[in-house]
Design a protein around this motif. Sequence first.
Motif, short mmCIF file in Angstrom:
data_model
loop_
_atom_site.label_atom_id
_atom_site.label_comp_id
_atom_site.label_asym_id
_atom_site.label_seq_id
_atom_site.Cartn_x
_atom_site.Cartn_y
_atom_site.Cartn_z
N ALA A 54 0.87 -1.18 0.04
CA ALA A 54 0.18 -0.02 0.11
C ALA A 54 0.85 1.25 -0.02
O ALA A 54 0.53 2.22 -0.60
N SER A 55 1.81 1.25 0.73
CA SER A 55 2.92 2.52 0.90
C SER A 55 3.47 2.77 -0.54
O SER A 55 3.57 3.73 -1.04
N ASP A 62 2.16 9.38 -5.80
CA ASP A 62 2.52 10.66 -5.45
C ASP A 62 3.71 11.10 -6.34
O ASP A 62 3.94 12.15 -6.99
N ALA A 63 4.54 10.29 -6.90
CA ALA A 63 5.86 10.29 -7.72
C ALA A 63 5.03 10.76 -9.21
O ALA A 63 5.68 11.55 -9.82
N GLY A 64 4.02 10.28 -9.59
CA GLY A 64 3.38 10.33 -10.87
C GLY A 64 2.84 11.72 -10.83
O GLY A 64 2.95 12.58 -11.89
N GLU A 65 2.13 12.21 -9.63
CA GLU A 65 1.72 13.28 -9.53
C GLU A 65 2.92 14.27 -9.66
O GLU A 65 2.55 15.57 -10.40
N ALA A 66 3.88 14.15 -8.86
CA ALA A 66 4.92 15.16 -8.82
C ALA A 66 5.66 15.47 -10.36
O ALA A 66 5.98 16.24 -10.53
N ARG A 67 5.75 14.28 -11.10
CA ARG A 67 6.40 14.43 -12.26
C ARG A 67 5.28 14.92 -13.27
O ARG A 67 5.96 15.96 -14.05
N ALA A 68 4.07 15.01 -13.13
CA ALA A 68 3.23 15.63 -14.03
C ALA A 68 3.31 17.29 -13.50
O ALA A 68 3.38 17.98 -14.28
#
Length: 90
Positions: A54-55, A62-68
Amino acid sequence: MDDDRTLIVDEPTKPRLGARLYALLKSRLRWKETAGDLRKTIKAREIELRDVRASRAKWRSDAGEARARVGELEKEAAQLREQLTAVKKK
Protein backbone atom coordinates in the motif's frame (compact mmCIF):
# COMPACT_ATOMS: atom_id res chain seq x y z
CA MET A 1 30.40 -67.05 40.50
CA ASP A 2 26.82 -67.99 40.52
CA ASP A 3 25.21 -68.02 37.03
CA ASP A 4 21.68 -67.91 38.45
CA ARG A 5 22.06 -64.25 39.28
CA THR A 6 22.81 -63.04 35.73
CA LEU A 7 20.03 -61.38 33.82
CA ILE A 8 19.43 -62.21 30.23
CA VAL A 9 17.60 -59.42 28.44
CA ASP A 10 16.27 -60.39 25.06
CA GLU A 11 14.14 -57.28 24.51
CA PRO A 12 15.01 -53.71 25.35
CA THR A 13 13.07 -52.38 28.27
CA LYS A 14 10.17 -50.09 27.45
CA PRO A 15 9.22 -47.08 29.51
CA ARG A 16 6.02 -47.23 31.45
CA LEU A 17 2.83 -46.32 29.65
CA GLY A 18 2.36 -43.23 31.83
CA ALA A 19 5.85 -41.99 31.02
CA ARG A 20 5.30 -42.52 27.30
CA LEU A 21 1.96 -40.73 27.47
CA TYR A 22 3.52 -37.82 29.35
CA ALA A 23 6.32 -37.54 26.77
CA LEU A 24 3.82 -37.69 23.91
CA LEU A 25 1.62 -34.98 25.43
CA LYS A 26 4.63 -32.80 26.19
CA SER A 27 5.85 -33.20 22.61
CA ARG A 28 2.38 -32.39 21.27
CA LEU A 29 2.18 -29.23 23.37
CA ARG A 30 5.62 -28.11 22.17
CA TRP A 31 4.56 -28.74 18.58
CA LYS A 32 1.30 -26.80 19.03
CA GLU A 33 3.16 -23.90 20.62
CA THR A 34 5.72 -23.83 17.80
CA ALA A 35 2.99 -24.03 15.16
CA GLY A 36 1.08 -21.22 16.88
CA ASP A 37 4.19 -19.05 16.97
CA LEU A 38 4.76 -19.70 13.28
CA ARG A 39 1.14 -18.83 12.46
CA LYS A 40 1.53 -15.53 14.34
CA THR A 41 4.78 -14.79 12.50
CA ILE A 42 3.18 -15.57 9.14
CA LYS A 43 0.20 -13.33 9.92
CA ALA A 44 2.51 -10.49 10.99
CA ARG A 45 4.54 -10.84 7.78
CA GLU A 46 1.35 -10.84 5.67
CA ILE A 47 0.18 -7.64 7.36
CA GLU A 48 3.61 -6.07 6.91
CA LEU A 49 3.62 -7.05 3.23
CA ARG A 50 0.15 -5.59 2.74
CA ASP A 51 1.25 -2.33 4.36
CA VAL A 52 4.43 -2.14 2.29
CA ARG A 53 2.50 -2.72 -0.93
CA ALA A 54 0.00 0.00 0.00
CA SER A 55 2.84 2.38 0.85
CA ARG A 56 4.60 1.68 -2.45
CA ALA A 57 1.38 2.28 -4.36
CA LYS A 58 0.94 5.61 -2.56
CA TRP A 59 4.52 6.64 -3.29
CA ARG A 60 4.15 5.67 -6.95
CA SER A 61 0.97 7.73 -7.17
CA ASP A 62 2.64 10.68 -5.45
CA ALA A 63 5.67 10.38 -7.75
CA GLY A 64 3.42 10.35 -10.82
CA GLU A 65 1.65 13.48 -9.63
CA ALA A 66 5.00 15.14 -8.89
CA ARG A 67 6.30 14.27 -12.38
CA ALA A 68 3.17 15.78 -13.92
CA ARG A 69 3.58 18.91 -11.79
CA VAL A 70 7.27 19.19 -12.77
CA GLY A 71 6.27 18.96 -16.43
CA GLU A 72 3.71 21.75 -15.98
CA LEU A 73 6.23 23.94 -14.15
CA GLU A 74 8.87 23.35 -16.84
CA LYS A 75 6.38 24.45 -19.52
CA GLU A 76 5.49 27.50 -17.47
CA ALA A 77 9.17 28.33 -16.97
CA ALA A 78 9.81 28.00 -20.70
CA GLN A 79 6.91 30.37 -21.44
CA LEU A 80 8.20 32.87 -18.90
CA ARG A 81 11.70 32.69 -20.44
CA GLU A 82 10.20 33.38 -23.86
CA GLN A 83 8.29 36.36 -22.45
CA LEU A 84 11.45 37.61 -20.76
CA THR A 85 13.48 37.38 -23.97
CA ALA A 86 10.66 39.11 -25.86
CA VAL A 87 10.64 41.96 -23.31
CA LYS A 88 14.45 42.30 -23.47
CA LYS A 89 14.39 42.51 -27.28
CA LYS A 90 11.99 45.47 -27.20
